[in-house]
Design a protein around this motif. Structure first.
Motif: not given
Length: 198
Positions: A36-39, A95-96, A101-103
């Motif tokens: 995952y990537f979280l920003c 989520d790779f 993606f969620e935003y």
């Protein structure tokens, strides 16, 4: 400037303070893992230390809870701002494995995704800001294509032609250089995060 990359994503983040102030009222946190990537980008109301304190409270609570979904992280961010100045907040989680993606956003943070097929995705933010008061959030969920590019920025950002920037074949480094060159005359705290989903 921060640069992160792995086999799924490459991202740059850049920030400047208003009038070269000691404290920047914007804060961001990036977490890139194999799955995952979280920003999160937070823009504290006003400028100076009180704005910084609000923005930093948001990034700290997100950093402490990376396993949570975006809706929960927005709720945590809201609660941590009780009796603080308040902040505009945008949170992105990719989520790779699911290729989605969620935003979610409250306030004047802007987020764009441009797909290789030429589609520009721009989830509308909820107006206002987080301050600890009960608040409704709108979390958007999208599937994404590989080679999609994205841009998140705070309101101090001097606008560019987003479709042209993200729709070209430029690398993340080149896009970052172009964006930085546009921001030399900004009169506010400014942050942007630009990346490519690989």
């Amino acid at each position: 400037m921060i640069h992160l990359d792995n086999s799924h994503l490459e991202v740059h983040a850049f920030q400047t303070a208003k009038d070269s102030n000691l404290f920047c009222g914007d804060a961001f946190y990036l977490d890139l893992q194999e799955d995952y990537f979280l920003c999160v980008l937070a823009d504290g109301l006003g400028s100076g230390q009180h704005a910084y304190d609000s923005a930093k409270a948001v990034t700290s609570v997100v950093e402490s809870n990376p396993e949570e979904n975006v809706q929960t992280l927005m709720d945590y961010s809201n609660k941590v701002l009780l009796r603080k100045r308040g902040a505009a907040v945008g949170i992105l989680k990719v989520d790779f494995h699911k290729k989605e993606f969620e935003y979610s956003c409250v306030g004047n943070i802007r987020f764009y995704v441009y797909t290789p097929a030429g589609k520009l995705i721009y989830p509308l933010p909820v107006t206002g800001y987080l301050s600890g008061r009960p608040q409704k959030f709108h979390t958007h969920k999208y599937s994404y294509e590989e080679q999609s590019k994205f841009l998140i920025h705070s309101d101090g950002f001097i606008n560019v032609k987003t479709r042209e920037l993200l729709g070209g074949n430029q690398s993340v480094w080149t896009m970052t250089d172009q964006l930085k060159a546009k921001q030399v005359n900004t009169t506010d705290d400014m942050s942007f995060i630009v990346g490519t989903l690989l």
